[in-house]
Design a protein around this motif. Structure first.
Motif, PDB file in Angstrom:
ATOM      1  N   UNK A  18      16.835 -46.623  24.036  1.00 48.75           N
ATOM      2  CA  UNK A  18      16.309 -46.837  22.685  1.00 48.75           C
ATOM      3  C   UNK A  18      15.477 -45.644  22.230  1.00 48.75           C
ATOM      4  N   UNK A  19      14.697 -45.068  23.162  1.00 43.50           N
ATOM      5  CA  UNK A  19      13.882 -43.911  22.812  1.00 43.50           C
ATOM      6  C   UNK A  19      14.760 -42.714  22.477  1.00 43.50           C
ATOM      7  N   UNK A  20      15.865 -42.540  23.260  1.00 41.30           N
ATOM      8  CA  UNK A  20      16.772 -41.415  23.008  1.00 41.30           C
ATOM      9  C   UNK A  20      17.446 -41.578  21.632  1.00 41.30           C
ATOM     10  N   UNK A  21      17.815 -42.800  21.304  1.00 38.70           N
ATOM     11  CA  UNK A  21      18.442 -43.041  19.996  1.00 38.70           C
ATOM     12  C   UNK A  21      17.449 -42.736  18.869  1.00 38.70           C
ATOM     13  N   UNK A  22      16.210 -43.163  19.035  1.00 39.63           N
ATOM     14  CA  UNK A  22      15.206 -42.881  18.021  1.00 39.63           C
ATOM     15  C   UNK A  22      14.941 -41.398  17.858  1.00 39.63           C
ATOM     16  N   UNK A  23      14.910 -40.671  18.967  1.00 37.28           N
ATOM     17  CA  UNK A  23      14.680 -39.228  18.904  1.00 37.28           C
ATOM     18  C   UNK A  23      15.809 -38.515  18.177  1.00 37.28           C
ATOM     19  N   UNK A  25      17.748 -39.741  15.965  1.00 35.90           N
ATOM     20  CA  UNK A  25      17.644 -40.078  14.538  1.00 35.90           C
ATOM     21  C   UNK A  25      16.565 -39.227  13.872  1.00 35.90           C
ATOM     22  N   UNK A  26      15.433 -39.041  14.569  1.00 39.94           N
ATOM     23  CA  UNK A  26      14.347 -38.258  14.005  1.00 39.94           C
ATOM     24  C   UNK A  26      14.712 -36.786  13.891  1.00 39.94           C
ATOM     25  N   UNK A  27      15.381 -36.261  14.911  1.00 35.23           N
ATOM     26  CA  UNK A  27      15.768 -34.846  14.892  1.00 35.23           C
ATOM     27  C   UNK A  27      16.769 -34.581  13.778  1.00 35.23           C
ATOM     28  N   UNK A  28      17.565 -35.576  13.447  1.00 38.00           N
ATOM     29  CA  UNK A  28      18.561 -35.407  12.387  1.00 38.00           C
ATOM     30  C   UNK A  28      17.939 -35.396  10.999  1.00 38.00           C
ATOM     31  N   UNK A  29      16.706 -35.880  10.871  1.00 40.33           N
ATOM     32  CA  UNK A  29      16.021 -35.919   9.571  1.00 40.33           C
ATOM     33  C   UNK A  29      14.672 -35.189   9.682  1.00 40.33           C
ATOM     34  N   UNK A  30      14.677 -33.910   9.874  1.00 37.80           N
ATOM     35  CA  UNK A  30      13.412 -33.191  10.118  1.00 37.80           C
ATOM     36  C   UNK A  30      12.467 -33.214   8.928  1.00 37.80           C
ATOM     37  N   UNK A  31      12.984 -33.102   7.717  1.00 37.87           N
ATOM     38  CA  UNK A  31      12.111 -33.068   6.543  1.00 37.87           C
ATOM     39  C   UNK A  31      11.376 -34.393   6.381  1.00 37.87           C
ATOM     40  N   UNK A  32      12.110 -35.486   6.552  1.00 34.94           N
ATOM     41  CA  UNK A  32      11.491 -36.804   6.415  1.00 34.94           C
ATOM     42  C   UNK A  32      10.437 -37.021   7.498  1.00 34.94           C
ATOM     43  N   UNK A  33      10.752 -36.668   8.707  1.00 38.26           N
ATOM     44  CA  UNK A  33       9.823 -36.878   9.823  1.00 38.26           C
ATOM     45  C   UNK A  33       8.558 -36.036   9.641  1.00 38.26           C
ATOM     46  N   UNK A  34       8.727 -34.789   9.194  1.00 38.55           N
ATOM     47  CA  UNK A  34       7.548 -33.937   8.969  1.00 38.55           C
ATOM     48  C   UNK A  34       6.676 -34.520   7.864  1.00 38.55           C
ATOM     49  N   UNK A  35       7.333 -35.033   6.796  1.00 34.11           N
ATOM     50  CA  UNK A  35       6.566 -35.633   5.706  1.00 34.11           C
ATOM     51  C   UNK A  35       5.799 -36.863   6.187  1.00 34.11           C
ATOM     52  N   UNK A  36       6.427 -37.689   7.002  1.00 37.46           N
ATOM     53  CA  UNK A  36       5.759 -38.872   7.544  1.00 37.46           C
ATOM     54  C   UNK A  36       4.605 -38.467   8.461  1.00 37.46           C
ATOM     55  N   UNK A  37       4.825 -37.422   9.277  1.00 41.40           N
ATOM     56  CA  UNK A  37       3.772 -36.961  10.177  1.00 41.40           C
ATOM     57  C   UNK A  37       2.556 -36.453   9.406  1.00 41.40           C
ATOM     58  N   UNK A 451      15.444 -30.728  23.195  1.00 42.45           N
ATOM     59  CA  UNK A 451      14.230 -31.439  22.785  1.00 42.45           C
ATOM     60  C   UNK A 451      14.333 -32.911  23.122  1.00 42.45           C
ATOM     61  N   UNK A 452      15.501 -33.516  22.829  1.00 48.19           N
ATOM     62  CA  UNK A 452      15.698 -34.951  23.104  1.00 48.19           C
ATOM     63  C   UNK A 452      15.634 -35.213  24.595  1.00 48.19           C
ATOM     64  N   UNK A 453      16.322 -34.427  25.373  1.00 46.68           N
ATOM     65  CA  UNK A 453      16.378 -34.649  26.830  1.00 46.68           C
ATOM     66  C   UNK A 453      14.997 -34.440  27.469  1.00 46.68           C
ATOM     67  N   UNK A 454      14.288 -33.395  27.053  1.00 48.03           N
ATOM     68  CA  UNK A 454      12.956 -33.126  27.627  1.00 48.03           C
ATOM     69  C   UNK A 454      11.988 -34.243  27.285  1.00 48.03           C
ATOM     70  N   UNK A 455      12.075 -34.753  26.083  1.00 47.41           N
ATOM     71  CA  UNK A 455      11.167 -35.827  25.679  1.00 47.41           C
ATOM     72  C   UNK A 455      11.482 -37.118  26.432  1.00 47.41           C
TER      73      UNK A 455
END
Length: 458
Positions: A18-23, A25-37, A451-455
């Protein structure tokens, strides 16, 4: 492999998936994730403003103090009688088994000192032998102390972190051009502060209620009669005050001989008219009233200065649920509204410690951030990787402040240390992720997959 291992490993594998799937998804939407952060990090400022702030939370140290102050000019007997009333109020604590004893000291710790003050404290039984906390006991005695007329008494919890402070936690110093002007400002501030239920026993250290007698000497008349100003001063000092005139030895010990008039000869203003001084010219005794006039007045017992400016101190205790930051901010606002631009505000006691700690916190955070950034830049030989690592810090701080706000905690020296440790742990975790991601990239893996694998592994 046992049953426990298989069952728990299955749970961890599902969590990792589940964590890998979420990551991904987040990596695929960098602009949205940065804005949320950025939005989440900005919320930290709102959390910080809403959090109650204090230097240190009140600890149950098994003791509380009661400073007592009677009106200016009150006698020792008057102060003692009122202290007895407070003792009677506190004795039920001993009878109920909450306290071991009640101790009282009438007068000042030093001699000579004012006799219209007293200091009391009550030692409580150990924690496991009582049902109520120290804070609950202090709150329970407050109404009784306020009901005793003639004295101002309030119960206070001892300062935390081993600080030696027996005064009220709220301690604001107002400085200005003259005591009369400052006193007018302070009176208006106290009148408005009395309406705030969060401030208890609001008081000041300047009061023009100390009885005084001014001796006005007719210098020309005294000179004609052959009496010097020095003789007049020395006579009044000896009779109305006291003066060491000699010493004597007895039993191998040396004692001072103190000359002073009997108490019945120095108890009223009329007694000054019975004083005679010797003329240096005729060697005759001349009544002091021949060239001295007396004027009754009232003044403050002490005239204090802070930073070489005339100053009046405002003190108060805190009501339940009212923080020191709220109290100081409220009083600062009142002073700015009631005083002119000549007023200068400073702090004393616990209030000063609290203000200094807040300034030190900001400096500590900025310094820690810069040091960590520079160390990481040297380690990775790049400014990009440290920036990536440090972006996780605001998110962690937001989570910490939000949790404290949710559980009703305050921002104090303990939580500040915890936040600094959290910054270190967050940076450490980010360092390991970035380091491992770089290793995976060296093995030919793409940036996103690395990034996904390391996380996930971290």
């Amino acid at each position: 492999e046992g049953l426990f291992y298989r069952s728990t490993e299955l749970i961890f594998e599902k969590l990792a998936s589940a964590y890998r799937f979420g990551l991904r998804f987040a990596v695929a939407l960098p602009v949205v994730i940065i804005a949320v952060a950025v939005l989440v990090s900005a919320v930290a400022y709102e959390f910080y403003n809403r959090l109650p702030k204090e230097f240190a939370p009140t600890e149950d140290r098994g003791i509380f103090f009661i400073p007592v102050k009677a009106v200016e000019g009150a006698s020792f007997d008057y102060t003692e009688r009122n202290v007895r009333k407070i003792e009677a109020l506190l004795n039920p604590l001993v009878e109920q088994g909450d306290a071991v004893r009640v101790f009282a000291l009438v007068g000042s710790f030093s001699r000579p000192g004012p006799v219209n003050t007293a200091f009391m404290f009550s030692r409580l039984v150990p924690w496991e032998e009582r049902e109520r906390s120290q804070q609950e006991i202090v709150r329970s005695v407050f109404p009784g102390l306020l009901s005793i007329p003639g004295v101002r008494a309030f119960a206070i919890n001892p300062a935390s972190l081993g600080q030696r402070s027996f005064g009220a936690p709220v301690d604001v110093i107002v400085r200005g051009p003259s005591y009369e002007v400052i006193n007018e400002w302070v009176d208006r501030v106290i009148e408005r502060a009395a309406e705030n239920p969060g401030l208890l026993n609001v008081d000041k250290d300047y009061s023009e209620s100390q009885p005084q007698i001014f001796v006005d000497i007719d210098r020309d008349r005294a000179s004609d009669l052959g009496v010097s100003i020095q003789t007049i001063g020395r006579t009044l000092e000896t009779l109305m005050g006291s003066r060491n005139v000699s010493t004597y030895e007895e039993g191998g010990k040396q004692y001072d001989v103190i000359m002073r008039a009997r108490i019945e000869d120095r108890s009223s203003q009329n007694d000054l008219e019975k004083v005679y001084v010797r003329s240096d010219r005729s060697d005759r005794l001349i009544p002091l009233s021949n060239f001295v006039s007396l004027q009754e007045a009232a003044g403050s017992a002490e005239l204090k200065r802070t930073d070489r400016l005339r100053a009046v101190r405002i003190t108060a205790s805190l009501g339940p649920g009212y923080t020191l930051e709220e109290a100081l901010g409220y009083l600062e606002t009142l002073i700015e509204e009631e005083a002119t631009d000549e007023a200068r505000i400073s702090f004393g006691g616990l209030s000063r410690t609290f203000k200094d700690s807040n300034k030190a916190l900001l400096f500590t955070f900025v310094t820690a951030f810069l040091v960590v950034f520079l160390v990481l830049a040297a380690q990775f030989e790049s400014f990009i990787h440290p920036i990536i690592i440090m972006t996780s810090v605001p998110l962690a701080v937001t989570g910490a402040l939000g949790a404290m706000l949710f559980y009703g905690l305050s921002l104090n020296v303990y939580s500040q240390i915890g936040i600094i440790m959290l910054i270190g742990l967050t940076a450490k975790n980010a360092i390991l992720i970035v380091e491992f991601a770089n290793q995976l990239r060296d093995e030919g893996m793409s940036v996103k997959e690395a990034v996904v694998e390391a996380s996930v592994i971290r």
